[in-house]
Write an enzyme that holds these catalytic residues in place. Structure first.
Site, PDB file in Angstrom:
ATOM      1  N   GLU A 180       1.166  -0.813   0.145  1.00  0.00           N
ATOM      2  CA  GLU A 180       0.039   0.055   0.295  1.00  0.00           C
ATOM      3  C   GLU A 180       1.184   1.467  -0.062  1.00  0.00           C
ATOM      4  OE1 GLU A 180      -2.519   0.706   3.517  1.00  0.00           O
ATOM      5  OE2 GLU A 180      -3.292   2.222   2.293  1.00  0.00           O
ATOM      6  N   LYS A 222      -2.609  -2.499  -2.817  1.00  0.00           N
ATOM      7  CA  LYS A 222      -3.705  -1.485  -2.062  1.00  0.00           C
ATOM      8  C   LYS A 222      -3.417  -0.099  -2.564  1.00  0.00           C
ATOM      9  CE  LYS A 222      -5.904  -0.365   1.927  1.00  0.00           C
ATOM     10  NZ  LYS A 222      -6.789  -0.385   3.184  1.00  0.00           N
TER      11      LYS A 222
HETATM   12  P1  13P Z   1      -8.953   4.623   5.029  1.00  0.00           P
HETATM   13  O1  13P Z   1      -9.819   3.698   4.296  1.00  0.00           O
HETATM   14  O2  13P Z   1      -9.854   4.726   6.309  1.00  0.00           O
HETATM   15  O3  13P Z   1      -8.158   5.162   4.241  1.00  0.00           O
HETATM   16  O4  13P Z   1      -7.721   3.550   5.530  1.00  0.00           O
HETATM   17  C1  13P Z   1      -7.516   2.574   4.747  1.00  0.00           C
HETATM   18  C2  13P Z   1      -6.054   1.398   5.578  1.00  0.00           C
HETATM   19  O5  13P Z   1      -6.247   0.308   5.058  1.00  0.00           O
HETATM   20  C3  13P Z   1      -4.934   2.885   5.386  1.00  0.00           C
HETATM   21  O6  13P Z   1      -3.577   1.903   5.958  1.00  0.00           O
END
Ligand code: 13P
Length: 342
Positions: A180, A222
């Site tokens: 991510e 992600k």
């Molecule tokens: P948000 O959807 O609140 O941005 O959180 C997702 C997430 O896992 C951030 O690391």
């Protein structure tokens, strides 16, 4: 990695991105959950954090729309009110347990306005334990702030190198990494700048994953949508956001990635659903695309819950509704009138 190991990872990844389903991010760090609880004037105690997560995981039918849940280290060890370990409960619903493994942010040595994600020390040992506890996928988040000059190439590269090292260790433990990189949407930048930065970040990410020998077939991406910074004064329609987002992905994301999931990143619940719907309506892509929302799935329920057991059923209904609408959005079947339905 053997063919069999890669094929096992690929099977899990496909389950995570099963048609019409997405992922609930319930892996808030101590600091983030405290921030959430402050909004409802609730103290962040271990029991309150347990009760909050219990509410989401025991929501009847959530498994119709949720394929996996990202847990925090404390949460993966906790139980429901009746003593069932959360992991067991999720497994009994066919929902994959995941685990956040990064250790949060540290300042970048030569660029104090930027952050780099830490947590590689002892990670192989932690993965061995998480595998035993039942984790099937993991998450590591990097944060990239945007301005006219940020993020620097060094910050992008250092974060992506660590993401690649993490992903490799995750796969070696038989756990699917969810990599991510989050290009932040809290800045003054335009959608064009977000798009440009996102392209650069993802190009570098896939270079680093390749160098580290990470099997892409066993990796989920992600990341953020291309969106105007919240302090930019610019607005963008869902169709514009979808077009810019998909343009970046088609330039940068290899076709053998089994799926891409969005973070919500500060969009409202409704915006996050509407933007996802526009992405789905833009037509078929090389990879399935879904959601992995934290705030956008939880916030409505949090405000109804207020930390009170008497509100749990209504809060669960709100969570169920958000999960259902996002599931419809993944299929391009959402419309804003549905917000008024029960
Ligand atoms: P948000 O959807 O609140 O941005 O959180 C997702 C997430 O896992 C951030 O690391």
């Amino acid at each position: 990695m053997t063919h069999e190991q890669i094929s096992n990872l690929n099977k899990i990844a496909k389950q995570m991105i099963a048609p019409g389903k997405g992922i609930l991010a319930a892996d808030e760090s101590m600091k983030s959950i405290e921030k959430k609880f402050t909004k409802i004037n609730l103290e962040s105690t271990e029991e309150n954090r347990r009760a909050y997560r219990d509410m989401f995981f025991t929501t009847p039918g959530m498994e119709e729309f949720i394929s996996g849940v990202i847990l925090f280290d404390e949460t993966i060890r906790q139980k429901t009110a009746d003593g069932t370990p959360f992991v067991e409960l999720l497994q009994s619903k066919g929902v994959l347990p995941g685990i956040k493994v990064d250790g949060g942010l540290e300042p970048m040595a030569d660029s104090p306005d930027e952050k780099v994600t830490k947590g590689l020390d002892g990670l192989a040992e932690r993965f061995a334990e998480y595998a035993k506890l039942g984790a099937k996928f993991s998450k590591w988040r990097a944060e990239l702030s945007v301005s006219d000059i940020l993020p620097t190439d060094n910050c992008i590269q250092e974060n992506n190198k660590r993401l690649a090292e993490y992903a490799k260790l995750s796969q070696e433990a038989g756990i699917v990494p969810m990599v991510e990189p989050e290009v932040m949407m809290n800045g003054e930048n335009t959608i064009e700048r977000c798009t440009e930065v996102s392209e650069k970040v993802l190009t570098s990410l896939f270079e680093e994953l390749k160098k580290a020998g990470v099997a892409l077939e066993g990796t989920i991406l992600k990341t953020n949508m291309s969106i105007p910074g919240q302090k930019s004064g610019q607005t963008a329609a869902p169709e514009q956001i979808a077009e810019a987002t998909l343009r970046v992905y088609n330039k940068t994301v290899p076709k053998n990635i089994p799926g891409i999931v969005f973070l919500s990143g500060g969009q409202s619940s409704i915006e996050a659903t509407a933007n996802l719907n526009a992405v789905s309506q833009a037509g078929s892509q090389p990879w399935p695309i879904s959601f992995s929302y934290g705030r956008a799935l939880q916030d409505d329920a949090l405000m109804i819950w207020q930390g009170k057991p008497a509100n749990v059923t209504d809060a669960q209904k709100a969570f169920y509704k958000r999960a259902r609408l996002n599931s419809l959005a993944v299929q391009g079947k959402y419309s804003s009138e549905m917000e008024n339905e029960a």
